[in-house]
Scaffold this motif. Structure first.
Motif, PDB file in Angstrom:
ATOM      1  N   PRO A 199       0.831  -1.210   0.000  1.00  0.00           N
ATOM      2  CA  PRO A 199       0.000   0.000   0.000  1.00  0.00           C
ATOM      3  C   PRO A 199       0.857   1.247   0.000  1.00  0.00           C
ATOM      4  CG  PRO A 199      -0.038  -1.090   2.147  1.00  0.00           C
ATOM      5  CD  PRO A 199       0.679  -2.002   1.225  1.00  0.00           C
ATOM      6  N   PRO A 200       0.380   2.325  -0.606  1.00  0.00           N
ATOM      7  CA  PRO A 200       1.170   3.562  -0.671  1.00  0.00           C
ATOM      8  C   PRO A 200       1.310   4.207   0.700  1.00  0.00           C
ATOM      9  CG  PRO A 200      -1.042   3.939  -1.501  1.00  0.00           C
ATOM     10  CD  PRO A 200      -0.927   2.463  -1.274  1.00  0.00           C
ATOM     11  N   ARG A 201       2.323   5.049   0.836  1.00  0.00           N
ATOM     12  CA  ARG A 201       2.519   5.794   2.066  1.00  0.00           C
ATOM     13  C   ARG A 201       1.309   6.679   2.335  1.00  0.00           C
ATOM     14  NH1 ARG A 201       6.791   8.328   0.730  1.00  0.00           N
ATOM     15  NH2 ARG A 201       8.377   7.146   1.855  1.00  0.00           N
ATOM     16  N   ILE A 202       0.961   6.795   3.609  1.00  0.00           N
ATOM     17  CA  ILE A 202      -0.149   7.654   4.018  1.00  0.00           C
ATOM     18  C   ILE A 202       0.435   8.996   4.447  1.00  0.00           C
ATOM     19  CG2 ILE A 202      -2.086   7.935   5.604  1.00  0.00           C
ATOM     20  CD1 ILE A 202      -2.115   4.879   5.896  1.00  0.00           C
ATOM     21  N   GLY A 203       0.072  10.061   3.751  1.00  0.00           N
ATOM     22  CA  GLY A 203       0.573  11.381   4.122  1.00  0.00           C
ATOM     23  C   GLY A 203       1.967  11.641   3.594  1.00  0.00           C
ATOM     24  N   ALA A 204       2.597  12.673   4.158  1.00  0.00           N
ATOM     25  CA  ALA A 204       3.909  13.109   3.688  1.00  0.00           C
ATOM     26  C   ALA A 204       5.006  12.170   4.170  1.00  0.00           C
ATOM     27  CB  ALA A 204       4.190  14.528   4.184  1.00  0.00           C
ATOM     28  N   ALA A 205       6.133  12.201   3.456  1.00  0.00           N
ATOM     29  CA  ALA A 205       7.297  11.418   3.847  1.00  0.00           C
ATOM     30  C   ALA A 205       7.867  11.955   5.158  1.00  0.00           C
ATOM     31  CB  ALA A 205       8.353  11.475   2.749  1.00  0.00           C
ATOM     32  N   PRO A 206       8.531  11.120   5.952  1.00  0.00           N
ATOM     33  CA  PRO A 206       9.120  11.601   7.205  1.00  0.00           C
ATOM     34  C   PRO A 206      10.147  12.692   6.953  1.00  0.00           C
ATOM     35  CG  PRO A 206       9.904   9.391   6.669  1.00  0.00           C
ATOM     36  CD  PRO A 206       8.793   9.681   5.733  1.00  0.00           C
ATOM     37  N   ASP A 207      10.198  13.658   7.857  1.00  0.00           N
ATOM     38  CA  ASP A 207      11.103  14.800   7.719  1.00  0.00           C
ATOM     39  C   ASP A 207      12.529  14.374   8.087  1.00  0.00           C
ATOM     40  OD1 ASP A 207      12.444  17.167   7.679  1.00  0.00           O
ATOM     41  OD2 ASP A 207      11.105  18.211   9.073  1.00  0.00           O
ATOM     42  N   PRO A 208      13.478  14.401   7.130  1.00  0.00           N
ATOM     43  CA  PRO A 208      14.857  13.982   7.442  1.00  0.00           C
ATOM     44  C   PRO A 208      15.560  14.915   8.432  1.00  0.00           C
ATOM     45  CG  PRO A 208      14.736  14.949   5.252  1.00  0.00           C
ATOM     46  CD  PRO A 208      13.331  14.827   5.729  1.00  0.00           C
ATOM     47  N   ARG A 209      14.976  16.094   8.670  1.00  0.00           N
ATOM     48  CA  ARG A 209      15.569  17.047   9.620  1.00  0.00           C
ATOM     49  C   ARG A 209      15.030  16.866  11.028  1.00  0.00           C
ATOM     50  NH1 ARG A 209      13.655  22.157   6.314  1.00  0.00           N
ATOM     51  NH2 ARG A 209      11.831  20.792   6.437  1.00  0.00           N
ATOM     52  N   ALA A 210      14.012  16.023  11.186  1.00  0.00           N
ATOM     53  CA  ALA A 210      13.418  15.811  12.509  1.00  0.00           C
ATOM     54  C   ALA A 210      14.415  15.154  13.449  1.00  0.00           C
ATOM     55  CB  ALA A 210      12.158  14.955  12.380  1.00  0.00           C
ATOM     56  N   ALA A 211      14.278  15.441  14.721  1.00  0.00           N
ATOM     57  CA  ALA A 211      15.158  14.834  15.725  1.00  0.00           C
ATOM     58  C   ALA A 211      14.893  13.340  15.796  1.00  0.00           C
ATOM     59  CB  ALA A 211      14.916  15.485  17.083  1.00  0.00           C
ATOM     60  N   PRO A 212      15.934  12.526  15.827  1.00  0.00           N
ATOM     61  CA  PRO A 212      15.737  11.070  15.897  1.00  0.00           C
ATOM     62  C   PRO A 212      15.036  10.665  17.191  1.00  0.00           C
ATOM     63  CG  PRO A 212      18.010  11.611  15.318  1.00  0.00           C
ATOM     64  CD  PRO A 212      17.362  12.879  15.760  1.00  0.00           C
ATOM     65  N   VAL A 213      14.142   9.690  17.093  1.00  0.00           N
ATOM     66  CA  VAL A 213      13.545   9.128  18.297  1.00  0.00           C
ATOM     67  C   VAL A 213      14.434   8.007  18.828  1.00  0.00           C
ATOM     68  CG1 VAL A 213      12.120   7.438  17.054  1.00  0.00           C
ATOM     69  CG2 VAL A 213      11.414   8.254  19.311  1.00  0.00           C
ATOM     70  N   LEU A 214      15.243   7.399  17.946  1.00  0.00           N
ATOM     71  CA  LEU A 214      16.210   6.377  18.351  1.00  0.00           C
ATOM     72  C   LEU A 214      17.539   6.658  17.665  1.00  0.00           C
ATOM     73  CD1 LEU A 214      16.931   3.624  19.708  1.00  0.00           C
ATOM     74  CD2 LEU A 214      16.185   2.524  17.589  1.00  0.00           C
ATOM     75  N   SER A 215      18.582   6.761  18.453  1.00  0.00           N
ATOM     76  CA  SER A 215      19.936   6.940  17.924  1.00  0.00           C
ATOM     77  C   SER A 215      20.819   5.820  18.465  1.00  0.00           C
ATOM     78  CB  SER A 215      20.518   8.292  18.342  1.00  0.00           C
ATOM     79  OG  SER A 215      19.807   9.360  17.733  1.00  0.00           O
ATOM     80  N   VAL A 216      21.506   5.157  17.564  1.00  0.00           N
ATOM     81  CA  VAL A 216      22.388   4.048  17.930  1.00  0.00           C
ATOM     82  C   VAL A 216      23.783   4.348  17.391  1.00  0.00           C
ATOM     83  CG1 VAL A 216      22.832   1.575  17.652  1.00  0.00           C
ATOM     84  CG2 VAL A 216      20.472   2.406  17.881  1.00  0.00           C
ATOM     85  N   HIS A 217      24.782   4.280  18.259  1.00  0.00           N
ATOM     86  CA  HIS A 217      26.151   4.588  17.850  1.00  0.00           C
ATOM     87  C   HIS A 217      27.098   3.489  18.336  1.00  0.00           C
ATOM     88  CE1 HIS A 217      25.091   8.583  16.441  1.00  0.00           C
ATOM     89  NE2 HIS A 217      24.396   8.757  17.555  1.00  0.00           N
ATOM     90  N   ASN A 218      27.824   2.920  17.370  1.00  0.00           N
ATOM     91  CA  ASN A 218      28.875   1.938  17.661  1.00  0.00           C
ATOM     92  C   ASN A 218      28.372   0.758  18.496  1.00  0.00           C
ATOM     93  OD1 ASN A 218      30.750   3.600  16.296  1.00  0.00           O
ATOM     94  ND2 ASN A 218      31.070   4.794  18.158  1.00  0.00           N
ATOM     95  N   LEU A 219      27.177   0.287  18.221  1.00  0.00           N
ATOM     96  CA  LEU A 219      26.631  -0.858  18.933  1.00  0.00           C
ATOM     97  C   LEU A 219      27.421  -2.103  18.528  1.00  0.00           C
ATOM     98  CD1 LEU A 219      24.292  -1.532  20.919  1.00  0.00           C
ATOM     99  CD2 LEU A 219      22.976  -2.277  18.933  1.00  0.00           C
ATOM    100  N   THR A 220      27.917  -2.831  19.515  1.00  0.00           N
ATOM    101  CA  THR A 220      28.811  -3.967  19.241  1.00  0.00           C
ATOM    102  C   THR A 220      28.498  -5.124  20.175  1.00  0.00           C
ATOM    103  OG1 THR A 220      30.610  -2.533  18.477  1.00  0.00           O
ATOM    104  CG2 THR A 220      31.217  -4.746  19.240  1.00  0.00           C
ATOM    105  N   ARG A 221      28.424  -6.299  19.609  1.00  0.00           N
ATOM    106  CA  ARG A 221      28.380  -7.548  20.370  1.00  0.00           C
ATOM    107  C   ARG A 221      29.381  -8.475  19.695  1.00  0.00           C
ATOM    108  NH1 ARG A 221      25.472 -10.828  23.903  1.00  0.00           N
ATOM    109  NH2 ARG A 221      25.292 -13.016  23.235  1.00  0.00           N
ATOM    110  N   PRO A 222      30.555  -8.649  20.291  1.00  0.00           N
ATOM    111  CA  PRO A 222      31.634  -9.404  19.634  1.00  0.00           C
ATOM    112  C   PRO A 222      31.160 -10.767  19.121  1.00  0.00           C
ATOM    113  CG  PRO A 222      32.442  -8.386  21.633  1.00  0.00           C
ATOM    114  CD  PRO A 222      30.974  -8.161  21.618  1.00  0.00           C
ATOM    115  N   GLY A 223      31.542 -11.050  17.878  1.00  0.00           N
ATOM    116  CA  GLY A 223      31.168 -12.303  17.253  1.00  0.00           C
ATOM    117  C   GLY A 223      29.857 -12.264  16.505  1.00  0.00           C
ATOM    118  N   GLU A 224      29.056 -11.194  16.707  1.00  0.00           N
ATOM    119  CA  GLU A 224      27.758 -11.097  16.037  1.00  0.00           C
ATOM    120  C   GLU A 224      27.627  -9.835  15.194  1.00  0.00           C
ATOM    121  OE1 GLU A 224      24.572 -11.638  18.821  1.00  0.00           O
ATOM    122  OE2 GLU A 224      25.088 -13.738  19.214  1.00  0.00           O
TER     123      GLU A 224
END
Length: 477
Positions: free
Chosen positions: A224-249
């Protein structure tokens, strides 16, 4: 019901979840006994009393639901019921050698000495396939064999199918992936609501016609097509992940996820995509920086993730997403029970029941009552119950790991509609899928992983199947 399967041909059985496909296959495999009718195999009356009887007569089946023993090795599972023995003792060395020879002949990327419980869902599926192929068969039934396989692993299976066809093996194939059905099939039989609808040669039909036969209506658009406008790329992230590491995976995984965005995660088996989702829900310890709405969070378990506004639809709904022996109502409300606590901490049953009923109607879950046992429902309806459970927690972030695994086209369309609606309401969605068309059809951006590393992050206007696969296989940098 009628079905005619010929040697050296792939005959696909097509129908929605609950149409009766798996029940019919269990009758053929001797799991269930028919109440009427007759069956003929290779010109002789066929009435197997149990699966071993069916195997002796030349019919083998790879079930949709895994029938493996997690505490045993891959070799022990593959050779179960046919272990080489002398004087009552199993010859472990010969057992392992035979299993290794079969796995090598099939080209399966699994270690026969590994315990099945330590394998991923996709690797277990490959072991299930090897187990089914360990018995010589005139007729081979493959029930959703690619439901948890990525494209590269599915290609291994397709090559095996072509070799079996060349040997004269008749193959009954069940799948909800329309592209692979049109690629593999020689003949296609459609059933609906437990009744025969039609049989057509693949060359005489189209995907659109088959969908119309299967669901009783036409679907012009699968995604199905997107409902409404595309998400704003300038909006503040609700989730930010940096350098997440689990050795071996996985190592140094970084990304931002914004409100209303569908961020796809794609990769082959062993890429680490599902392991990242488990870490983000606190199910696997990992080091790195995780922030929700700009605030650092420590995810020591699922309770921490839920408190942070994260929901998780796991890829393994049978073992991790549902309590199969419980009713629909508690399965929907169990993750949000504090919402229904009254004075003294007692559960307000009326409010809980109303909330569960609202989700059943909202997600079009097909169940007779809220007290129906969840394990008795079709795969598509079970998956929608898992979705409903997490929607009850009102998550800001929803992690979807293979949300349409093992469900039919009709149920997929409904799940896609729900995903679109959630994104339109501002929910941030991380979507893991082995089906490249699914990721391309839904995602605003895609994170591509290979061997535990992020190899690319592509925007929607940069997405092509060839480019995504090049990054997923590590052939493009």
């Amino acid at each position: 019901m009628r079905l005619e399967v010929r040697p050296g041909r792939v005959h696909t059985l097509l129908g929605e979840n609950g149409a009766g496909k798996s029940t019919l296959m269990k009758i053929l495999a001797g799991v269930h006994q028919p109440s009427a009718g007759r069956m003929v195999l290779d010109g002789h009356p066929y009435a197997p009393q149990n699966p071993r009887d069916a195997q002796r007569q030349g019919l083998s089946i790879v079930f949709q639901e895994l029938s493996l023993c997690n505490n045993l090795t891959v070799a022990e599972n593959i050779m179960a019921t046919q272990e080489p023995a002398r004087f009552g003792f199993i010859n472990d060395r010969l057992l392992r050698a035979r299993a290794a020879a079969l796995v090598a002949d099939l080209g399966l990327p699994v270690d026969v000495g590994a315990r099945v419980g330590q394998l991923s869902i996709a690797q277990r599926q490959l072991v299930e396939i090897a187990k089914g192929l360990s018995h010589p068969a005139k007729v081979l039934i493959l029930d959703e064999p690619t439901s948890s396989l990525s494209d590269s692993e599915a290609e291994i299976l397709f090559c095996i199918i072509e070799r079996l066809k060349a040997r004269g093996t008749a193959i009954i194939y069940i799948s909800h992936r329309m592209e692979e059905i049109m690629r593999l099939s020689d003949d296609i039989t459609v059933i609906r609501d437990g009744e025969y609808v039609d049989t057509r040669a693949k060359s005489d039909t189209t995907i659109e016609e088959l969908i119309a036969l299967m669901v009783g209506r036409r679907m012009e658009e699968i995604y199905p097509p997107r409902i409404g406008a595309a998400p704003d790329p300038r909006a503040a992230p609700v989730l930010s992940v940096h350098n997440l590491t689990r050795p071996g995976e996985f190592e140094d995984v970084s990304f931002d996820l914004r409100p209303g965005e569908i961020l796809g995660f794609f990769g082959l088996i062993g890429s680490g995509r599902s392991e990242v989702m488990n870490a983000l829900f606190g199910m696997r310890p990992a080091r790195g920086d995780i922030r929700v709405a700009g605030q650092p969070v420590a995810l020591r378990g699922a309770a921490d993730a839920i408190a942070a506004g994260i929901g998780f639809v796991t890829e393994n709904r049978k073992e991790e997403g549902l309590v199969l022996g419980a009713a629909v109502r508690p399965n929907i409300t169990m993750a949000a029970l504090p919402q229904f606590a009254g004075a003294g901490g007692f559960l307000r049953f009326g409010a809980e029941r109303r909330a569960a009923g609202d989700e059943v109607r909202r997600l079009a879950i097909r169940t007779n009552t809220l007290d129906t046992i969840a394990g008795t429902l079709s795969g598509g309806n079970q998956q929608k119950i898992v979705l409903a459970k997490w929607l009850q927690t009102r998550p800001r972030i929803l992690l979807l790991d293979e949300p349409t695994r093992g469900v039919d086209v009709g149920a997929k369309f409904e799940i896609y509609r729900i995903i679109r609606q959630l994104a339109a309401e501002g929910t941030a969605i991380a979507l893991v899928s082995s089906e490249l068309p699914e990721v391309l059809g839904l995602a605003d951006r895609i994170i591509i992983m290979a061997e535990g590393h992020v190899t690319a992050a592509l925007n929607r206007d940069e997405l092509t199947p060839e480019r995504v696969m090049a990054f997923a296989t590590g052939t493009s940098k």
